[in-house]
Scaffold this motif. Structure first.
Motif, mmCIF file in Angstrom:
data_model
loop_
_atom_site.group_PDB
_atom_site.id
_atom_site.type_symbol
_atom_site.label_atom_id
_atom_site.label_comp_id
_atom_site.label_asym_id
_atom_site.label_seq_id
_atom_site.Cartn_x
_atom_site.Cartn_y
_atom_site.Cartn_z
ATOM 1 N N GLY A 94 0.784 -1.214 0.000
ATOM 2 C CA GLY A 94 0.000 0.000 0.000
ATOM 3 C C GLY A 94 0.821 1.272 0.000
ATOM 4 O O GLY A 94 0.258 2.362 0.068
ATOM 5 N N PHE A 95 2.150 1.159 -0.121
ATOM 6 C CA PHE A 95 3.011 2.342 -0.169
ATOM 7 C C PHE A 95 2.566 3.225 -1.335
ATOM 8 O O PHE A 95 2.564 2.809 -2.492
ATOM 9 N N GLU A 96 2.159 4.432 -1.047
ATOM 10 C CA GLU A 96 1.404 5.267 -1.977
ATOM 11 C C GLU A 96 2.091 5.541 -3.316
ATOM 12 O O GLU A 96 1.421 5.539 -4.364
ATOM 13 N N PRO A 97 3.412 5.787 -3.383
ATOM 14 C CA PRO A 97 4.006 6.135 -4.682
ATOM 15 C C PRO A 97 4.012 5.010 -5.711
ATOM 16 O O PRO A 97 4.295 5.257 -6.876
ATOM 17 N N VAL A 98 3.723 3.766 -5.274
ATOM 18 C CA VAL A 98 3.839 2.632 -6.186
ATOM 19 C C VAL A 98 2.581 1.772 -6.110
ATOM 20 O O VAL A 98 1.727 1.943 -5.245
ATOM 21 N N LEU A 99 2.489 0.819 -7.058
ATOM 22 C CA LEU A 99 1.477 -0.229 -7.021
ATOM 23 C C LEU A 99 2.154 -1.459 -6.427
ATOM 24 O O LEU A 99 3.253 -1.825 -6.858
ATOM 25 N N THR A 100 1.539 -2.107 -5.452
ATOM 26 C CA THR A 100 2.233 -3.202 -4.763
ATOM 27 C C THR A 100 1.589 -4.553 -5.056
ATOM 28 O O THR A 100 0.388 -4.674 -5.264
ATOM 29 N N THR A 101 2.442 -5.567 -5.026
ATOM 30 C CA THR A 101 2.012 -6.956 -5.170
ATOM 31 C C THR A 101 1.392 -7.438 -3.863
ATOM 32 O O THR A 101 1.328 -6.709 -2.871
ATOM 33 N N GLN A 102 0.994 -8.702 -3.878
ATOM 34 C CA GLN A 102 0.674 -9.361 -2.617
ATOM 35 C C GLN A 102 1.940 -9.370 -1.747
ATOM 36 O O GLN A 102 3.055 -9.459 -2.268
ATOM 37 N N PRO A 103 1.805 -9.276 -0.442
ATOM 38 C CA PRO A 103 2.992 -9.314 0.422
ATOM 39 C C PRO A 103 3.644 -10.684 0.427
ATOM 40 O O PRO A 103 2.969 -11.699 0.250
ATOM 41 N N TYR A 104 4.957 -10.713 0.607
ATOM 42 C CA TYR A 104 5.647 -11.990 0.734
ATOM 43 C C TYR A 104 6.199 -12.220 2.123
ATOM 44 O O TYR A 104 6.687 -13.319 2.424
ATOM 45 N N TYR A 105 6.116 -11.240 3.003
ATOM 46 C CA TYR A 105 6.303 -11.496 4.425
ATOM 47 C C TYR A 105 5.769 -10.330 5.223
ATOM 48 O O TYR A 105 5.547 -9.240 4.695
ATOM 49 N N ARG A 106 5.508 -10.587 6.489
ATOM 50 C CA ARG A 106 5.098 -9.549 7.439
ATOM 51 C C ARG A 106 6.074 -9.603 8.605
ATOM 52 O O ARG A 106 6.380 -10.675 9.146
ATOM 53 N N SER A 107 6.586 -8.445 8.985
ATOM 54 C CA SER A 107 7.472 -8.376 10.138
ATOM 55 C C SER A 107 7.114 -7.147 10.956
ATOM 56 O O SER A 107 6.239 -6.356 10.579
ATOM 57 N N SER A 108 7.786 -7.014 12.090
ATOM 58 C CA SER A 108 7.494 -5.903 12.995
ATOM 59 C C SER A 108 8.797 -5.396 13.590
ATOM 60 O O SER A 108 9.865 -6.015 13.459
ATOM 61 N N TYR A 109 8.709 -4.276 14.258
ATOM 62 C CA TYR A 109 9.811 -3.850 15.108
ATOM 63 C C TYR A 109 9.915 -4.806 16.289
ATOM 64 O O TYR A 109 8.904 -5.394 16.723
ATOM 65 N N VAL A 110 11.127 -4.983 16.788
ATOM 66 C CA VAL A 110 11.358 -5.903 17.905
ATOM 67 C C VAL A 110 12.212 -5.229 18.971
ATOM 68 O O VAL A 110 13.022 -4.343 18.678
ATOM 69 N N MET A 225 3.529 -0.743 14.104
ATOM 70 C CA MET A 225 4.852 -1.292 14.381
ATOM 71 C C MET A 225 5.116 -2.525 13.513
ATOM 72 O O MET A 225 6.168 -3.140 13.617
ATOM 73 N N LEU A 226 4.158 -2.904 12.691
ATOM 74 C CA LEU A 226 4.311 -4.049 11.802
ATOM 75 C C LEU A 226 3.939 -3.632 10.384
ATOM 76 O O LEU A 226 3.145 -2.705 10.190
ATOM 77 N N PHE A 227 4.533 -4.335 9.400
ATOM 78 C CA PHE A 227 4.297 -4.001 8.003
ATOM 79 C C PHE A 227 4.279 -5.270 7.166
ATOM 80 O O PHE A 227 5.083 -6.183 7.370
ATOM 81 N N ASP A 228 3.328 -5.315 6.223
ATOM 82 C CA ASP A 228 3.339 -6.339 5.179
ATOM 83 C C ASP A 228 4.265 -5.849 4.081
ATOM 84 O O ASP A 228 4.083 -4.747 3.559
ATOM 85 N N ILE A 229 5.235 -6.678 3.711
ATOM 86 C CA ILE A 229 6.256 -6.274 2.744
ATOM 87 C C ILE A 229 5.969 -6.916 1.384
ATOM 88 O O ILE A 229 5.742 -8.128 1.288
ATOM 89 N N ALA A 230 5.992 -6.079 0.362
ATOM 90 C CA ALA A 230 5.617 -6.490 -0.985
ATOM 91 C C ALA A 230 6.646 -5.975 -1.986
ATOM 92 O O ALA A 230 7.692 -5.439 -1.621
ATOM 93 N N ILE A 231 6.340 -6.125 -3.266
ATOM 94 C CA ILE A 231 7.151 -5.587 -4.361
ATOM 95 C C ILE A 231 6.386 -4.419 -4.974
ATOM 96 O O ILE A 231 5.165 -4.493 -5.142
ATOM 97 N N GLY A 232 7.085 -3.338 -5.296
ATOM 98 C CA GLY A 232 6.461 -2.181 -5.900
ATOM 99 C C GLY A 232 6.783 -2.052 -7.383
ATOM 100 O O GLY A 232 7.906 -2.337 -7.804
ATOM 101 N N VAL A 233 5.792 -1.640 -8.154
ATOM 102 C CA VAL A 233 5.976 -1.323 -9.579
ATOM 103 C C VAL A 233 5.294 0.025 -9.831
ATOM 104 O O VAL A 233 4.625 0.566 -8.952
#
Length: 276
Positions: A94-110, A225-233
């Motif tokens: 959902g990072f606004e400047p790009v179009l994102t894929t499905q996430p391939y991992y979710r992580s958080s601050y620790v 504190m957590l984010f789904d991480i994807a690929i941006g295009v």
């Protein structure tokens, strides 16, 4: 980092100056990446994002060609939007400047502490945080604080907090390492660090370190504190987005194995149907 968008934006910054783009052939998967930002990427291809990109390239039958540019602010504008490359690994969904894929991992601050003699902290509301020496990550040329730093300041926990720049020393293999090194050396009692960086550094630390996911995972009001991480295009590249999402799904097991190799701590990810 005062909003979810700002939180996502700060995850994209790291170090260094721009480097020239690699020559690309028609049909290559052109990846925008930082040349010196382990454990995520480097010019030698040693980061986990390098390995995942290579895996996707093999799946799609496309060679990988890199455009190297430091992941500071302006990274997307000077690479993806400038048309020198087509894919940005490791962006928050959902990072606004790009179009994102499905996430391939979710992580958080620790929370990062020394195993055995370090404090046991599992929540940002733990009263012990008021008297411990705490390290937080600072992002950008203006030294903006990360989400955990902002959450601590909301609680009036400021005087005992020490900032460590994410940019770090561009000559180092892992520029952001000093914050975890300080925990290992006993210079601070604990640090609050983005999970993938913390997991990688903990595996290479000279002493045993404990990683505990930050709680709450979403600090109110709306400070994740957590984010789904994807690929941006690029936002118009829907076909490429869908192609990459399908490749991510096909290679889920192999991607998880790569993330395990780098000690990336993960939370369950909810994957929805691709949007049209």
């Amino acid at each position: 980092m005062t909003s979810p968008c700002r939180s996502a934006e700060l995850l994209l910054v790291v170090l260094l100056l721009a480097a020239p783009a690699a020559a690309a052939e028609p049909g290559d998967l052109r990846v925008c990446a930082d040349p010196g930002n382990l454990p995520f990427s480097n010019r030698a291809g040693e980061g986990f994002e390098n390995r995942i990109a290579a895996l996707l390239g093999r799946d799609l039958g496309r060679a990988i060609a890199y455009t190297w540019w430091a992941q500071r602010r302006g990274f997307v504008r000077n690479t993806l939007k400038a048309g020198t490359c087509d894919v940005v690994m490791g962006v928050p969904k959902g990072f606004e400047p790009v179009l994102t894929t499905q996430p391939y991992y979710r992580s958080s601050y620790v929370f990062v502490t020394r195993t055995g003699d370090g404090p046991w902290i599992a929540s940002l509301d733990d009263p012990d945080l008021r008297h411990l020496r705490i390290g937080v990550q600072l992002v950008g040329d203006d030294g903006a604080t990360s989400p955990p730093g902002l959450a601590l300041s909301r609680r009036g926990i400021i005087a005992n907090v020490r900032g460590f720049p994410v940019y770090g020393d561009h000559r180092a293999a892992v520029p952001a390492a000093p914050i975890v090194d300080a925990v290992a050396a006993g210079e601070i009692d604990l640090a609050i660090v983005w999970g993938p960086l913390a997991g990688y550094l903990a595996r290479h630390a000279p002493v045993a370190l404990t990683l505990t996911p930050v709680s709450p995972l979403v600090d109110r009001p709306m400070l994740p504190m957590l984010f789904d991480i994807a690929i941006g295009v690029r936002r118009e590249d829907k076909a490429l987005r869908d192609e990459l999402s399908q490749a991510l799904a096909r290679n889920r097991v192999a991607i998880d194995a790569i993330l395990d190799d780098y000690g990336v701590p993960r939370l369950p990810t909810v994957v929805s149907a691709a949007r049209p």
